[in-house]
Structures are given as C-alpha cells and as structure tokens.
Scaffold this motif. Sequence first.
Motif, PDB file in Angstrom:
ATOM      1  N   ASN A 127       0.827  -1.211   0.000  1.00 47.33           N
ATOM      2  CA  ASN A 127       0.000   0.000   0.000  1.00 47.33           C
ATOM      3  C   ASN A 127       0.859   1.257   0.000  1.00 47.33           C
ATOM      4  O   ASN A 127       2.088   1.200   0.171  1.00 47.33           O
ATOM      5  CB  ASN A 127      -0.937  -0.018   1.207  1.00 47.33           C
ATOM      6  N   GLU A 128       0.177   2.384  -0.155  1.00 48.17           N
ATOM      7  CA  GLU A 128       0.852   3.669  -0.308  1.00 48.17           C
ATOM      8  C   GLU A 128       1.623   4.055   0.957  1.00 48.17           C
ATOM      9  O   GLU A 128       2.694   4.663   0.878  1.00 48.17           O
ATOM     10  CB  GLU A 128      -0.170   4.755  -0.639  1.00 48.17           C
ATOM     11  N   GLY A 129       1.068   3.731   2.121  1.00 47.38           N
ATOM     12  CA  GLY A 129       1.724   4.104   3.368  1.00 47.38           C
ATOM     13  C   GLY A 129       3.097   3.459   3.493  1.00 47.38           C
ATOM     14  O   GLY A 129       4.085   4.115   3.873  1.00 47.38           O
ATOM     15  N   THR A 130       3.164   2.199   3.153  1.00 50.11           N
ATOM     16  CA  THR A 130       4.436   1.485   3.223  1.00 50.11           C
ATOM     17  C   THR A 130       5.387   1.976   2.134  1.00 50.11           C
ATOM     18  O   THR A 130       6.582   2.177   2.375  1.00 50.11           O
ATOM     19  CB  THR A 130       4.194  -0.031   3.099  1.00 50.11           C
ATOM     20  N   TYR A 133       6.878   5.253   3.183  1.00 52.74           N
ATOM     21  CA  TYR A 133       7.863   5.107   4.256  1.00 52.74           C
ATOM     22  C   TYR A 133       9.211   4.661   3.686  1.00 52.74           C
ATOM     23  O   TYR A 133      10.261   5.212   4.009  1.00 52.74           O
ATOM     24  CB  TYR A 133       7.361   4.099   5.307  1.00 52.74           C
ATOM     25  N   LEU A 134       9.174   3.651   2.803  1.00 58.01           N
ATOM     26  CA  LEU A 134      10.421   3.123   2.250  1.00 58.01           C
ATOM     27  C   LEU A 134      11.045   4.121   1.268  1.00 58.01           C
ATOM     28  O   LEU A 134      12.269   4.263   1.203  1.00 58.01           O
ATOM     29  CB  LEU A 134      10.164   1.782   1.575  1.00 58.01           C
TER      30      LEU A 134
ATOM     31  N   PRO B  72      -2.884  -3.463   4.673  1.00 57.55           N
ATOM     32  CA  PRO B  72      -3.943  -2.614   4.110  1.00 57.55           C
ATOM     33  C   PRO B  72      -3.919  -2.620   2.581  1.00 57.55           C
ATOM     34  O   PRO B  72      -2.855  -2.634   1.965  1.00 57.55           O
ATOM     35  CB  PRO B  72      -3.607  -1.218   4.651  1.00 57.55           C
ATOM     36  N   ALA B  74      -4.160  -1.340  -1.134  1.00 58.02           N
ATOM     37  CA  ALA B  74      -3.773  -0.096  -1.800  1.00 58.02           C
ATOM     38  C   ALA B  74      -5.022   0.708  -2.133  1.00 58.02           C
ATOM     39  O   ALA B  74      -6.013   0.156  -2.609  1.00 58.02           O
ATOM     40  CB  ALA B  74      -2.993  -0.410  -3.073  1.00 58.02           C
ATOM     41  N   ILE B 100       4.171  -1.996   7.519  1.00 50.33           N
ATOM     42  CA  ILE B 100       5.005  -0.837   7.845  1.00 50.33           C
ATOM     43  C   ILE B 100       4.184   0.444   7.838  1.00 50.33           C
ATOM     44  O   ILE B 100       4.275   1.264   8.760  1.00 50.33           O
ATOM     45  CB  ILE B 100       6.182  -0.746   6.851  1.00 50.33           C
ATOM     46  N   GLY B 101       3.371   0.603   6.794  1.00 49.96           N
ATOM     47  CA  GLY B 101       2.562   1.817   6.703  1.00 49.96           C
ATOM     48  C   GLY B 101       1.604   1.950   7.874  1.00 49.96           C
ATOM     49  O   GLY B 101       1.399   3.041   8.419  1.00 49.96           O
TER      50      GLY B 101
END
Lengths: 309, 329
Positions: A127-130, A133-134, B72, B74, B100-101
Amino acid sequence: MANIETPTTLVLGPVLFNWKPEDWRDFYFRIAEEADIDEVFVGEVVCSKRSPFFAPHIPEVVERLQSCGKRVVLSTLGLIMNKREMESVRDLADDDQEFMVEANDISAAALLAGRPHAIGPMVNVYNEGTLDYLAERGAVSVCLPVELGKTALASMASHANARNADVGTALEVMVFGRLPLAISARCYHARAHKLHKDSCQFVCDRDPNGMEVETLDNEPFVAVNGVQTMSHAYTNLGSAVPELLDMGINRLRLSPHHGVDMVKIAALFRAIADKQLGEGESDARLAKLTGDVTFCNGYFEGTAGHTYI
Amino acid sequence: MSKLELVAPAGTPAALKVAVDSGADTVYLGFRDATNARNFPGLNFNRDELEQGLLYAHDRGCKIYLAINTFPEAGNSGPWHKAVDDGAAIGVDAVIVADIGLANYAATNHPDLRRHLSVQASASNPEAIRFYQEAFDIKRVVLPRVLSLHEIVALNREITVESEVFVFGGLCVMAEGRCALSSYVTGQSPNTNGVCSPACDVKYKDDGERMVSRLGNFTINAFSPDEAAGYPTLCKGRFISGGETSYLFEDPVSLNVASMLPELADAGVVALKIEGRQRGKAYIAEVVSTFRKAVDGVNSGEAVVSDNDLSSIAEGGRKTTGVYQKTWR
C-alpha cells in the motif's frame, strides 16, 4: 496520468535457481553481450548455502555486464536467519556504494536506509503508506508483491507518480517467469529427497527451473526451489504491458529460466513495450519461445493467481 | 525473571469469556473484517462486542490485544486506520500490526497506544526487529515459527524488545506474511484477505474409494475409509513429486511445545501465545487451562515439565515441537 515520456526499463531479476556455476556465469555473459536489457540483478536470493558457488564468478559477471552498458544491482537474501547471512547483507550495505543493492528482507532495507537502494518483490509493499515510508528512506525502485492485482497496482502507481517530483521511486512488476510464492526455513527439495537441510547434497541443482509438484490427480500444482515454493505456471503479463505503462509503471521484471532463450524473451518484451506488436500477438510469440509451459496472469486480473485469462 | 504471560485467542465474545475464566493473562482478538488474519465467517468482534469483552477482561485482570495484522489494501487504507483508531478509543492494551505503513500510522497518530509486531511481519533477525523498534517504537515482537530454540535464545540476546512465541496450535511452515500459496489457488490470502485456504473454496468429494478434499481447482488430499479426512490447508496436503506421494511440505500436525516452557523462559521469552481464534469454546477452555497450569509451574520456579496430552484437540490429532527442535535439519 499516462507516463509516456518515461522509457520502459527492462529488468532481469536474479537467477532464483541453483544452476551449475559455469552455466550461471555464461548465462550472464550472454545477457551482457546480446540482450536488450537495461538493468540486471545478480546475487543469491533463495538459499545462503548456494552463495559460495556463485561468489567467485560475481566480479567477472558484474564487470562484463557493466562493460556492455548494463546497470547492475546486487540482490540479497530473501530470508535472513543467522549472523553469517546478515553479514553478507551488511558487507554490501557498508560497501563504497558503487552498486545499487536490492533488499529482499526488511532487515536489508533497514541497513540500506539513507542511500539509494532497490526493494525486491519479497518485501511486503502492499500500500501507499508502506511505499512512502520506504521511499523516504531511499528506495528508488520497488518491485511490488506478486499478489497485487491491477486495481492495487493502479492505485500505487497513481500515488507514486503524484509524489515523484519530491521522491523518485519507480514501481516495478514481474511480467515473466515462475512466481515466488513462499519462502521457508525448511528445504522442501531436501525433504522430498529424504535428506536433512544441513546435509542436503545441494539436490536443488537437479531442477534448473524448480522441481515439479503435482496433486494426487496428477495435475501440475507448484514448483519447489529449495526453501522457496514457486508457481507451476509462468506469469505472463505480456498483454498487460500497455496497461502497466499507462498506469505509469515502467519497470518490467523478467525472471530468468533455464532452457528458454531469455535474450529472445527480452527482445519480445521490448517489442511489446515499444508497441510494435498487434493485439494477441505477444502471447503467441511468447508461447513459441517457451514451449511446453503454462502461463498465468490471475493475480493481475484480480483472481486466483494460477489462472490465465 | 519476570513471569511468563499466557496469551489466548478469542474469535467470539463467548470464547473470550472462556479464555479469561480459564486463566489467560491476555486475550487477543480482531475486528470482524479483513483487517485481521483470521477473517472467517461468523468470527471476530464488532466495536460493541470488543467494548463489552474488554470490560469483562479488565475487571478480571486480563489484558486485551487487538490484532490488525493484515496488509492494508492499496487505495483503501481507511478500514485499517479506523481499526487502529477504534482500538485506541476503546482502550485495548496493545495493537498487533504487521504492515510498515500501518505501524507508522499507529505510531504517528496514537503514540501512547502500545504496539506489538505481528508474526505476519516475519521479523526473523535482530536487524529487522530493531528496525520496527526504532522506526515505530514496537514494544514486543511475536517471533516467526521458523526459528529454532537456539535461534530464539541467540535472538533474545541481541534485542531489547519483549518477545512472544507460539506454543500451541496451527503451524505455518512458510515464513509468515510471505506466503501467497493460498491466493495462488483461491485468490484469497492471509496478507490481503486475512484467510488461508478459505472454507468457501473447500470441497469434499467421496469418489467411492476415497474421500477427496479439494481447495479451489486443486486436490489437496485424499483419504481412505479408515483415515480421518482433514481440512485441506494447502501446505499440509499430500502431493506427488519425483513419482513419490508424500506430505511434501508438512505432515498434518499442530504445534505443542508445552514441554519446552522452561527453556523458552530461560531464553528470555516473556509471552506464550496459543493459536486458534477460529476454534470453539471447548478448545479454548482445555488448551488455556492446561497451559495455565504449566505456566504457573514455570513461574513458581518448580519448572514441572508438562507432559500434557492435548492431542485429541490438536489439528490432525498429532503434535510436534515444530521448528523449535528442528528435527528436519
């Protein structure tokens, strides 16, 4: 928005199988000299016990690839279980930053933070959040997990493209080859041969494209590659390439296989990316190049991964 | 040495009460959607049920951990973020996350909400664990079941967060959170949908001589009349390779390391986890009370080596110490 200006980057993923070291070296020599590929990943990803066989050939392989104009990325292990394995990653991360390194475990991504690096498909970026972060920690390319379908890919790509003015992270999708489905501490090649992992006799070298596993009804099911379990079918996203490019995903990964001509397969995917083929033509041509191989694209189509639509 | 914490599963409010009454120090559970890795029909908690369950547990000195341990989707992180927000508002004692997100979201928006790292994050080495600790202030890691006892000992020497290990129940033989076998066969996976080998894709077929169990389009096992037909979890099936039929990945066994509790305590493990949010009240009652006795033995220093017999309720009717003793090496 379609990302027409960005040229397609054809990527050759790391060899995932335990080939004879000389075959492995010669494969890369030929890729260096003959293949229309932009970026080549080199290094053992599946089993650290294999690494010593390939290590002596890595310098000459890298040199040959570079002298032929290929960008080289050094791949690292997918499952890191002990100090020796961690040290092999640390050595690359601490290196003089001459090479781009691909993280295939989150520990490697942590060690590579702060310098430009690649994230491989075995790191979970769903997903976009991960992704954000990276990216903020230096990931310049991310090969997305094989499970993601086109809706998820489009969402990730649109997000990445919108923010790429600040942090340039290119997304990558595997478009050819057996899919890496699972990794384990246990070796199923050894288990199938009634051997223990510590005395495995490297039996995985008998199956240069993985060991076929069938159901009790003799239907092809999966392929075992040491501690890795792969799809029986070869992913073929050839006909999806225009859609991927329209999304703004312009890095296409081919995963090397034995007994097929990866130079010709690369040329075919280049032609697809350059829109030189008619509709439906790519599948027929790829089938000709791969012979007796089953294709799949179910993940991309949002359904069971083994299916081909 | 601090006392070992017994962490028990609950898939329903009734199971939660049984777990608390049977002596669990902590109950872990999830919301009724794809945000948790046991997203089965008829299972899990809505917000009201969590509030009630949490009151019941807290009144009896038992903690609640909320598992939000899938990845989660995308473009649709909302349900996962809301699960974290609601868990914080309801007052759970910790959230268990893998992505992580999502860990970043929880750390940023709820810094005081205790965060544990799910086994689904597959943090199998000190560097990975330190990453989650430094980046998201993770207080505890649930260790992958790929590690041996020796590796657990070695790992605990190098990390400063708490560690929790599985001691009983279903056993993943692949690195957790890194297995797409289920979605390859059915389209649904632990990471994306919170299910493995989902029941809606299971079929049993009696072909006269054998009971065949299938998942999606694939035969996973076949049983003669004198064999009990097991659930077709795909890594526990029988397959053919090189002309030989075998349980190629793993026999249909479940994990039971009751006899190793003193060693796990010595290794620095602080919490013992029982798998099985999908299991019924009888399972919860029997496993939790059996482990309560064993843990009390270890905590009181008597270190009785428990030779419990939970095989009647173990998956496949057989138990293994699994990778902790690495017989496959």
